[in-house]
Scaffold this active site. Structure first.
Site, PDB file in Angstrom:
ATOM      1  N   GLU A  59       0.876  -1.180  -0.119  1.00 43.06           N
ATOM      2  CA  GLU A  59      -0.208  -0.077  -0.086  1.00 43.06           C
ATOM      3  C   GLU A  59       0.991   1.433  -0.072  1.00 43.06           C
ATOM      4  OE1 GLU A  59      -2.956   0.395  -0.549  1.00 43.06           O
ATOM      5  OE2 GLU A  59      -3.889  -1.739  -0.201  1.00 43.06           O
ATOM      6  N   TYR A 142      -6.451   6.802   3.513  1.00 40.83           N
ATOM      7  CA  TYR A 142      -6.471   5.724   2.829  1.00 40.83           C
ATOM      8  C   TYR A 142      -5.785   4.540   3.208  1.00 40.83           C
ATOM      9  CZ  TYR A 142      -5.431   2.387  -0.691  1.00 40.83           C
ATOM     10  OH  TYR A 142      -5.412   1.380  -1.444  1.00 40.83           O
ATOM     11  N   ASP A 160      -9.863   5.522  -2.330  1.00 39.44           N
ATOM     12  CA  ASP A 160      -8.648   6.222  -3.122  1.00 39.44           C
ATOM     13  C   ASP A 160      -9.306   6.859  -4.271  1.00 39.44           C
ATOM     14  OD1 ASP A 160      -9.867   4.207  -4.723  1.00 39.44           O
ATOM     15  OD2 ASP A 160      -7.736   3.387  -5.173  1.00 39.44           O
TER      16      ASP A 160
END
Length: 312
Positions: A59, A142, A160
């Site tokens: 991520e 996020y 996102d």
DNA sequence: GACGCGTGGCG
DNA sequence: TCGCCAAGCGT
């Protein structure tokens, strides 16, 4: 707040009046998930047992960086540092070096700092809850929700840029999402999320995927879209977006960003501290060069070694 | 909320 | 060619 049922009776797909409201949010979610099962990409971090650490690293790397460039770097990274503890034991500069040219090298420094915090404050385990994740350096709204949802199956809206675009089009009937607003965006995704955590998790992943490969910023592939018949933007005839837009990116050539990148590349390539004379060779304009160097020092990406410079 | 922060690929 | 875009974050 959720509050809408949607679990039963998918017979009334309706959509007669165009875009989905709370009534058919469940239908939208179901259609996108079904499409995802069929068309979702087989990405490393989606494999069973990939692990919370791997998902966290992925991520971070995916922040503003395309999937295709992340995959090889991620695999090397996890081979070298398979746990937070392993990364924490390395020098921060090794993380910056291993980051290579992924971009935004502060992410490497933050990831190293996060690994250190996880090791010392969380017993080496990536935390599960959003507040603990948010407290880690380099992890924002996020990423915290993405890790909680994808690594641990917790039910959170994950928003996102792809999700924002899908919601803007399907729900709001706008061609573009406009500037982000965490509160609004999370609430909008929450509306789409089924009550069941597993379904919610796949709805998050599926909506991101839809935005990434069908409902794209340029040239969306509406013919292949599972919710085209429910899409407000389509129902309205694809009106041109007239609302606010995020400020456009500035030119990269000749920017401070470019100079920072060049200086850092010089340091990455060197085993020994780099002299001021060598730094001068990197960029002719001294004011800009000093500005970039000061910024790198301030960010902790570069440290002094006597009169020379090196990675931390 | 706006801005700065890398890098590379694509239309 | 060049502007846009790519799973954001911190200030």
């Amino acid at each position: 707040m959720t509050a809408e049922p949607s679990a039963v009776d998918d017979s009334a797909a309706d959509a007669s009046a165009g875009g989905p409201s709370a009534d058919n949010a469940g239908t939208v979610s179901r259609l996108i998930r079904a499409w995802f099962v069929e068309h979702g990409r087989d990405l490393p971090w989606r494999r069973d047992g990939f692990g919370a650490w791997g998902i966290l690293v992925s991520e971070i790397m995916l922040q503003q960086t395309p999937v295709a460039r992340v995959i090889p770097r991620l695999e090397q990274w996890l081979e070298r540092w398979p746990t937070p503890e392993a990364l924490a034991a390395a020098a921060p500069g090794d993380a910056v070096r291993a980051w290579e040219r992924l971009g935004y090298p502060r992410r490497a420094l933050n990831l190293h700092a996060a690994a250190t915090a996880i090791t010392h404050n969380h017993g080496g385990m990536v935390p599960e809850d959003v507040p603990s994740l948010l407290a880690l350096p380099g992890i924002g709204e996020y990423t915290a929700r993405a890790v909680a949802a994808f690594a641990y199956g917790h039910r959170h809206p994950v928003v996102d840029t792809n999700v924002r675009r899908v919601i803007a089009r399907v729900v709001l009937g706008q061609g573009e999402a406009g500037p982000p607003s965490t509160r609004r965006d999370l609430a909008a995704m929450e509306e789409l999320l089924p009550a069941d955590p597993t379904d919610a998790q796949s709805t998050n992943a599926a909506t991101m995927e839809l935005g990434a490969i069908v409902c794209t910023a340029r040239k969306p592939l509406c013919q292949e879209c599972p919710v085209r018949d429910l899409c407000q933007w389509r129902a309205d005839g694809y009106p041109v977006y007239e609302g606010k837009r995020p400020a456009p990116q500035k030119r990269f050539e000749g920017s401070d960003r470019q100079v920072r990148g060049l200086i850092l590349a010089e340091l990455r390539a060197s085993d020994v501290p780099v002299t001021p004379e060598e730094i001068v060779q990197v960029w002719p304009d001294s004011a800009q060069r000093e500005r970039a160097l000061d910024g790198l020092l301030r960010d902790g990406l570069v440290v002094l070694s006597g009169a020379d410079y090196e990675l931390p």
